[in-house]
Design an enzyme around this catalytic site. Structure first.
Site, PDB file in Angstrom:
ATOM      1  N   PRO A 209      -3.960   0.879  -5.235  1.00 57.22           N
ATOM      2  CA  PRO A 209      -5.353   1.329  -5.208  1.00 57.22           C
ATOM      3  C   PRO A 209      -6.065   0.787  -3.968  1.00 57.22           C
ATOM      4  CG  PRO A 209      -4.762   0.455  -7.374  1.00 57.22           C
ATOM      5  CD  PRO A 209      -3.637   0.115  -6.446  1.00 57.22           C
ATOM      6  N   LEU A 210      -6.810   1.633  -3.294  1.00 62.87           N
ATOM      7  CA  LEU A 210      -7.495   1.213  -2.071  1.00 62.87           C
ATOM      8  C   LEU A 210      -8.510   0.113  -2.344  1.00 62.87           C
ATOM      9  CD1 LEU A 210      -8.053   4.601  -0.183  1.00 62.87           C
ATOM     10  CD2 LEU A 210      -6.419   2.793   0.341  1.00 62.87           C
ATOM     11  N   CYS A 211      -9.114   0.121  -3.539  1.00 67.45           N
ATOM     12  CA  CYS A 211     -10.100  -0.915  -3.852  1.00 67.45           C
ATOM     13  C   CYS A 211      -9.443  -2.294  -3.901  1.00 67.45           C
ATOM     14  CB  CYS A 211     -10.799  -0.616  -5.178  1.00 67.45           C
ATOM     15  SG  CYS A 211      -9.682  -0.446  -6.589  1.00 67.45           S
ATOM     16  N   THR A 212      -8.183  -2.346  -4.385  1.00 65.96           N
ATOM     17  CA  THR A 212      -7.450  -3.611  -4.412  1.00 65.96           C
ATOM     18  C   THR A 212      -7.141  -4.085  -2.999  1.00 65.96           C
ATOM     19  OG1 THR A 212      -6.450  -3.090  -6.553  1.00 65.96           O
ATOM     20  CG2 THR A 212      -5.346  -4.756  -5.197  1.00 65.96           C
ATOM     21  N   GLU A 215     -10.615  -5.186  -1.315  1.00 61.23           N
ATOM     22  CA  GLU A 215     -11.473  -6.223  -1.898  1.00 61.23           C
ATOM     23  C   GLU A 215     -10.709  -7.408  -2.482  1.00 61.23           C
ATOM     24  OE1 GLU A 215     -13.920  -4.240  -4.730  1.00 61.23           O
ATOM     25  OE2 GLU A 215     -14.647  -2.756  -3.283  1.00 61.23           O
TER      26      GLU A 215
END
Length: 449
Positions: A209-212, A215
């Site tokens: 996941p790009l959020c992982t 961030e």
């Protein structure tokens, strides 16, 4: 008088297979010295890939009586290759793998001739591949396997009953390794499943996941993918990342190290960076040797008939103990690659340009930037520029005329198609029928005028 010591023949073990009959031989097996000589003189083998598995394949095939070999690979030697790709030395770093591998095998095995090709597999035309008796794959890429599979299947012709003609089959032997696991498979186009028939055997690539990544990175792989998927575009806006460019890969590695240090994450190395970006699983030398031996044996069985071939997929697992298994997969009768070909019905007035445009809209093809060949003749080539200019005038001519005004015929097209948001090179075989010629009527086929 001292006795003369007879030295054992180098082909002693090969002779046991080729010079005497057996109980599980192929239908056309004819044992004898002539068979062994014919194997060396007439059989041409193409090895695709000169990496860990490819090095083993070249050595095994050369020692199995094959004397006319060619190898194609687009990569150069890196320091990280030296632990398992035994034909290479430190002084070879930076040199083409195909050229060095061919040279080393010829130095060690007398009488064998290996011709190297340092280029991409897509750079060779269909005629190049048609010259080989059998093609053996030592690849680590699904896309490359798919392309060569399509090339081999493009030679297959079917009779009026849609049965494959044996003399047009181009056998493939495919090997692959992943750590302590590996496989060897035999592909007889039109008879056994081709690569596309069993594409589901290959799991999809793991995506984070790009959020992982942006961030909360937790692993070294997260840091590498952050540099690859996010940071590269931020810094190099509009510039395409090339995983085969050492400078690009080094930049990703350096950025991943910075990211890892920021979050206190250990384990980012250059080899891991290559593995994550290219989806490469570390290779084990012993696995390469085992799978290569299986592939070389199958190539020998196919070309000589000395034994029945594998039916048709061998798996090997050496992670815990040793386990091998043979599974007989079933061919997909509706396969677009190894089947008779996609049927397309056209009016005789359709130009080559309009035909190429139709390929982009065809639901089974969705093929862009297509190059077109018919019976070995290039009707239109997208590249190189000199060929594009030479064939450009054909675009405004009716395809019917370019195909010799026959009612039907087989066309080969190469181009790009999108799969899972990734563009890949493909080759497809099309059966073209023209309306109103020799009794051909509306056959309700996909395609159009």
């Amino acid at each position: 008088m001292a006795e003369t010591v007879v030295q054992p023949s180098r082909s002693r073990d090969l002779d046991k297979l080729l010079l005497r009959p057996g109980n599980i031989i192929g239908n056309n097996f004819d044992p004898g010295q002539e068979l062994r000589d014919d194997l060396a003189e007439y059989v041409k083998v193409l090895v695709v890939g000169a990496g860990g598995l490819g090095c083993e394949l070249l050595k095994d095939l050369a020692l199995s009586g094959f004397k006319k070999l060619e190898v194609i690979d687009m990569d150069t030697i890196e320091v990280t290759n030296l632990n398992r790709q035994f034909l290479f030395r430190f002084e070879d770093v930076g040199k083409p793998k195909a050229e060095v591998a061919a040279k080393r095998v010829m130095e060690r095995i007398s009488g064998v001739n290996i011709k190297p090709h340092y280029c991409r597999i897509e750079e060779k035309d269909i005629d190049f591949y048609s010259d080989f008796s059998i093609i053996v794959l030592g690849l680590d890429s699904i896309e490359a396997r798919s392309y060569i599979n399509a090339v081999a299947c493009s030679f297959l012709e079917y009779d009026s009953d849609d049965k494959p003609r044996d003399e047009t089959m181009k056998p493939l032997v495919d090997g692959g390794t992943e750590g302590f696991k590996g496989h060897a498979r035999v592909i007889m186009p039109g008879v056994t499943p081709c690569f596309e028939c069993t594409i589901w055997l290959f799991p999809p690539q793991v995506k984070f996941p790009l959020c992982t990544l942006a961030e909360t990175p937790r692993t070294a792989a997260h840091c590498i993918e952050y540099a690859h998927l996010i940071k590269w575009d931020e810094v190099h806006s509009g510039k395409t990342f090339d995983p085969d460019d050492p400078e690009h890969m080094k930049w990703i590695y350096n950025e991943a190290v910075k990211r890892a240090e920021l979050f206190g994450i250990p384990g980012v190395t250059y080899s891991l960076t290559q593995g994550v970006v290219k989806n490469i699983i570390p290779a084990i030398a012993s696995t390469n040797a085992i799978v290569s031996a299986a592939c070389a044996l199958e190539a020998l069985k196919i070309t000589t008939g000395c034994s029945k071939t594998l039916s048709n997929y061998l798996t090997y697992n050496g992670a815990e103990g040793l386990h091998t298994k043979v599974t007989e997969f079933v061919r997909d009768k509706d396969c677009l690659v190894c089947g008779p070909g996609v049927l397309i019905e056209l009016e005789t007035s359709v130009t080559l340009q309009k035909f190429i445009d139709l390929l982009e809209k065809h639901p089974d093809l969705l093929l862009s930037k297509a190059s077109v060949t018919h019976q070995g003749s290039s009707l239109y080539m997208q590249a190189p520029p000199v060929l594009e200019e030479m064939t450009r005038s054909n675009l405004n001519l009716p395809l019917f005329d370019l195909m010799g005004k026959t009612s039907r015929g087989t066309i080969h097209v190469t181009g790009t198609t999108s799969k899972n948001d990734t563009k890949t090179s493909v080759l497809r075989k099309l059966r073209v029928f023209f309306k109103g010629v020799d009794g051909v009527t509306d056959m309700d086929m996909a395609g159009g005028a």
